[in-house]
Design a protein around this motif. Structure first.
Motif, PDB file in Angstrom:
ATOM      1  N   LEU A  61      16.891  37.593  92.376  1.00  0.00           N
ATOM      2  CA  LEU A  61      18.030  38.353  92.878  1.00  0.00           C
ATOM      3  C   LEU A  61      18.618  37.717  94.122  1.00  0.00           C
ATOM      4  CD1 LEU A  61      19.883  40.831  92.981  1.00  0.00           C
ATOM      5  CD2 LEU A  61      18.049  42.052  94.186  1.00  0.00           C
ATOM      6  N   PHE A  62      17.770  37.306  95.069  1.00  0.00           N
ATOM      7  CA  PHE A  62      18.264  36.731  96.329  1.00  0.00           C
ATOM      8  C   PHE A  62      18.975  35.398  96.097  1.00  0.00           C
ATOM      9  CE2 PHE A  62      14.942  39.027  99.199  1.00  0.00           C
ATOM     10  CZ  PHE A  62      15.573  40.230  98.919  1.00  0.00           C
ATOM     11  N   GLY A  63      18.474  34.621  95.157  1.00  0.00           N
ATOM     12  CA  GLY A  63      19.160  33.366  94.834  1.00  0.00           C
ATOM     13  C   GLY A  63      20.574  33.623  94.344  1.00  0.00           C
ATOM     14  N   TRP A  64      20.713  34.639  93.491  1.00  0.00           N
ATOM     15  CA  TRP A  64      22.039  34.998  92.978  1.00  0.00           C
ATOM     16  C   TRP A  64      22.927  35.557  94.092  1.00  0.00           C
ATOM     17  CZ3 TRP A  64      25.465  34.120  89.454  1.00  0.00           C
ATOM     18  CH2 TRP A  64      26.483  35.020  89.205  1.00  0.00           C
ATOM     19  N   MET A  65      22.339  36.339  94.998  1.00  0.00           N
ATOM     20  CA  MET A  65      23.123  36.880  96.115  1.00  0.00           C
ATOM     21  C   MET A  65      23.639  35.765  97.020  1.00  0.00           C
ATOM     22  SD  MET A  65      20.778  40.235  97.041  1.00  0.00           S
ATOM     23  CE  MET A  65      21.653  40.618  98.561  1.00  0.00           C
ATOM     24  N   ALA A  66      22.856  34.696  97.172  1.00  0.00           N
ATOM     25  CA  ALA A  66      23.319  33.550  97.965  1.00  0.00           C
ATOM     26  C   ALA A  66      24.513  32.894  97.294  1.00  0.00           C
ATOM     27  CB  ALA A  66      22.181  32.545  98.138  1.00  0.00           C
ATOM     28  N   ILE A  67      24.472  32.786  95.976  1.00  0.00           N
ATOM     29  CA  ILE A  67      25.606  32.229  95.227  1.00  0.00           C
ATOM     30  C   ILE A  67      26.826  33.126  95.390  1.00  0.00           C
ATOM     31  CG2 ILE A  67      26.470  31.698  92.907  1.00  0.00           C
ATOM     32  CD1 ILE A  67      23.619  30.868  92.157  1.00  0.00           C
ATOM     33  N   MET A  68      26.604  34.448  95.334  1.00  0.00           N
ATOM     34  CA  MET A  68      27.704  35.389  95.534  1.00  0.00           C
ATOM     35  C   MET A  68      28.363  35.182  96.902  1.00  0.00           C
ATOM     36  SD  MET A  68      25.894  38.872  94.047  1.00  0.00           S
ATOM     37  CE  MET A  68      26.997  39.931  94.982  1.00  0.00           C
ATOM     38  N   SER A  69      27.536  35.000  97.940  1.00  0.00           N
ATOM     39  CA  SER A  69      28.050  34.945  99.314  1.00  0.00           C
ATOM     40  C   SER A  69      28.640  33.598  99.702  1.00  0.00           C
ATOM     41  CB  SER A  69      26.931  35.293 100.296  1.00  0.00           C
ATOM     42  OG  SER A  69      26.485  36.616 100.092  1.00  0.00           O
ATOM     43  N   TYR A  70      28.038  32.508  99.207  1.00  0.00           N
ATOM     44  CA  TYR A  70      28.444  31.182  99.681  1.00  0.00           C
ATOM     45  C   TYR A  70      29.247  30.368  98.670  1.00  0.00           C
ATOM     46  CZ  TYR A  70      25.090  32.153 103.385  1.00  0.00           C
ATOM     47  OH  TYR A  70      24.416  32.727 104.433  1.00  0.00           O
ATOM     48  N   VAL A  71      29.218  30.779  97.405  1.00  0.00           N
ATOM     49  CA  VAL A  71      29.936  30.021  96.378  1.00  0.00           C
ATOM     50  C   VAL A  71      31.083  30.835  95.784  1.00  0.00           C
ATOM     51  CG1 VAL A  71      29.744  28.818  94.166  1.00  0.00           C
ATOM     52  CG2 VAL A  71      27.857  28.702  95.816  1.00  0.00           C
ATOM     53  N   LEU A  72      30.778  32.018  95.280  1.00  0.00           N
ATOM     54  CA  LEU A  72      31.800  32.809  94.594  1.00  0.00           C
ATOM     55  C   LEU A  72      32.770  33.481  95.556  1.00  0.00           C
ATOM     56  CD1 LEU A  72      29.572  34.511  91.842  1.00  0.00           C
ATOM     57  CD2 LEU A  72      30.919  32.410  91.680  1.00  0.00           C
ATOM     58  N   PHE A  73      32.237  34.044  96.650  1.00  0.00           N
ATOM     59  CA  PHE A  73      33.090  34.762  97.606  1.00  0.00           C
ATOM     60  C   PHE A  73      32.696  34.382  99.038  1.00  0.00           C
ATOM     61  CE2 PHE A  73      32.798  37.322  93.765  1.00  0.00           C
ATOM     62  CZ  PHE A  73      34.135  37.559  93.479  1.00  0.00           C
ATOM     63  N   PRO A  74      33.034  33.163  99.441  1.00  0.00           N
ATOM     64  CA  PRO A  74      32.608  32.680 100.764  1.00  0.00           C
ATOM     65  C   PRO A  74      33.356  33.308 101.934  1.00  0.00           C
ATOM     66  CG  PRO A  74      33.992  31.051  99.688  1.00  0.00           C
ATOM     67  CD  PRO A  74      33.754  32.128  98.677  1.00  0.00           C
ATOM     68  N   SER A  75      34.541  33.845 101.704  1.00  0.00           N
ATOM     69  CA  SER A  75      35.304  34.419 102.805  1.00  0.00           C
ATOM     70  C   SER A  75      34.741  35.782 103.196  1.00  0.00           C
ATOM     71  CB  SER A  75      36.781  34.576 102.417  1.00  0.00           C
ATOM     72  OG  SER A  75      37.334  33.317 102.075  1.00  0.00           O
ATOM     73  N   PRO A  76      34.645  36.083 104.490  1.00  0.00           N
ATOM     74  CA  PRO A  76      34.142  37.381 104.949  1.00  0.00           C
ATOM     75  C   PRO A  76      34.967  38.539 104.388  1.00  0.00           C
ATOM     76  CG  PRO A  76      34.295  35.839 106.778  1.00  0.00           C
ATOM     77  CD  PRO A  76      34.994  35.196 105.608  1.00  0.00           C
ATOM     78  N   HIS A  77      34.274  39.587 103.979  1.00  0.00           N
ATOM     79  CA  HIS A  77      34.909  40.807 103.476  1.00  0.00           C
ATOM     80  C   HIS A  77      35.696  40.580 102.185  1.00  0.00           C
ATOM     81  CE1 HIS A  77      33.753  42.316 107.355  1.00  0.00           C
ATOM     82  NE2 HIS A  77      34.571  41.489 107.977  1.00  0.00           N
ATOM     83  N   GLN A  78      35.503  39.420 101.542  1.00  0.00           N
ATOM     84  CA  GLN A  78      36.224  39.179 100.291  1.00  0.00           C
ATOM     85  C   GLN A  78      35.647  40.032  99.171  1.00  0.00           C
ATOM     86  OE1 GLN A  78      36.325  35.070  99.151  1.00  0.00           O
ATOM     87  NE2 GLN A  78      37.785  35.381  97.497  1.00  0.00           N
ATOM     88  N   LEU A  79      34.345  40.317  99.265  1.00  0.00           N
ATOM     89  CA  LEU A  79      33.686  41.144  98.259  1.00  0.00           C
ATOM     90  C   LEU A  79      33.000  42.298  98.975  1.00  0.00           C
ATOM     91  CD1 LEU A  79      32.958  41.432  95.237  1.00  0.00           C
ATOM     92  CD2 LEU A  79      30.869  40.149  95.728  1.00  0.00           C
ATOM     93  N   ALA A  80      33.627  43.463  98.951  1.00  0.00           N
ATOM     94  CA  ALA A  80      33.101  44.615  99.672  1.00  0.00           C
ATOM     95  C   ALA A  80      31.904  45.211  98.940  1.00  0.00           C
ATOM     96  CB  ALA A  80      34.189  45.675  99.827  1.00  0.00           C
TER      97      ALA A  80
END
Length: 278
Positions: A222-241
């Motif tokens: 799960l954490f590996g996927w969350m890192a992809i979510m934060s740094y690859v898919l939606f790197p901009s702050p507040h882009q994915l609430a």
């Protein structure tokens, strides 16, 4: 900004998963198909919250318990058969070696429970579960505790605006792991303690030993996927609430990944006898 198509897909999948969880919960509670191990009455609906139709289909095929009315009728029928058989041979109904005796010692549902549920009859008429299905139930038991902990933690971190070293992701890692561990140990306790006849202290120790490795393996996925979510898919702050449907849809994907990464750990734990097969 979250793509519109992702939001649409997220709402559809979240709705489908919620409906699947309601169907499973309805079947367990209203149709009185309660599991022999009480904690599994929670595990199956929670698993449906992220696995959706797959969890529903699996439950219906491999995990659905007989209804109370069916079990009562079955018990009455077996008692009648035993009485008839004993009368015909002039034997003792209580101490005979007929069908009723076999059922009580491994010939049916009770025997299935003693063998870890591997031979438990299902509503579909199957005589027993294959090994992969038994292990899937074991992993879902671990995953449901993790999933509940992750949900509680994510909402708490969002509402409290918690960060670690200036990042929300590290706070999510810490909060999710602690909450998942707490729920996971609790779920494991209610599985292990009744089967082994353990007290609270010994039960919690055994639950911690059984759940720590499998839970960690789940959270790694799960954490590996969350890192992809934060740094690859939606790197901009507040882009994915965190409050958005898209966020929870992606978290569902992460939980499915965690389910997969937890599988080998659960296999190892069961083989070593650290975890008790459900």
């Amino acid at each position: 900004m979250t793509p519109e198509w992702l939001t649409v897909v997220a709402w559809i999948y979240l709705s489908v998963c919620f409906c699947c969880a309601v169907v499973v919960a309805y079947d367990i509670v209203v149709n009185q198909r309660r599991q022999q191990m009480a904690i599994m009455n929670v595990v199956y609906p929670v698993t449906a919250l992220y696995f959706g139709p797959i969890a529903l289909a699996f439950y219906w095929r491999w995990a659905r318990a007989p209804s109370r009315s069916a079990m009562t009728a079955m018990s009455g029928a077996m008692a009648s058969v035993e009485v008839t058989a004993a009368s015909s041979r002039g034997g003792d109904v209580t101490h005979g070696h007929g069908f009723g005796h076999g059922f009580g010692h491994g010939g049916g549902a009770a025997g299935a429970a003693e063998s870890g549920g591997r031979d438990q009859p299902t509503a579909s008429g199957a005589r027993g579960r294959p090994r992969w299905a038994a292990m899937a139930i074991e992993v879902s038991h671990c995953g449901s505790g993790c999933a509940l902990g992750d949900v509680v933690s994510e909402f708490a971190i969002f509402w409290l605006a918690v960060t670690i070293a200036g990042t929300t992701l590290l706070a999510e890692y810490a909060g999710d792991y602690v909450a998942a561990l707490a729920f996971g140990i609790l779920f494991q306790y209610f599985a292990i303690a009744p089967m082994r006849g353990l007290g609270v202290r010994d039960g919690l120790i055994a639950a911690t030993k059984a759940d720590f490795i499998s839970l960690t393996a789940f959270e790694i996925g799960l954490f590996g996927w969350m890192a992809i979510m934060s740094y690859v898919l939606f790197p901009s702050p507040h882009q994915l609430a965190t409050s958005s449907a898209a966020f929870w849809f992606l978290m569902q994907i992460g939980m499915i990944i965690g389910f997969v990464t937890s599988w080998p750990a659960n296999v190892w734990l069961v083989r070593r006898g650290i975890k008790v097969p459900i």
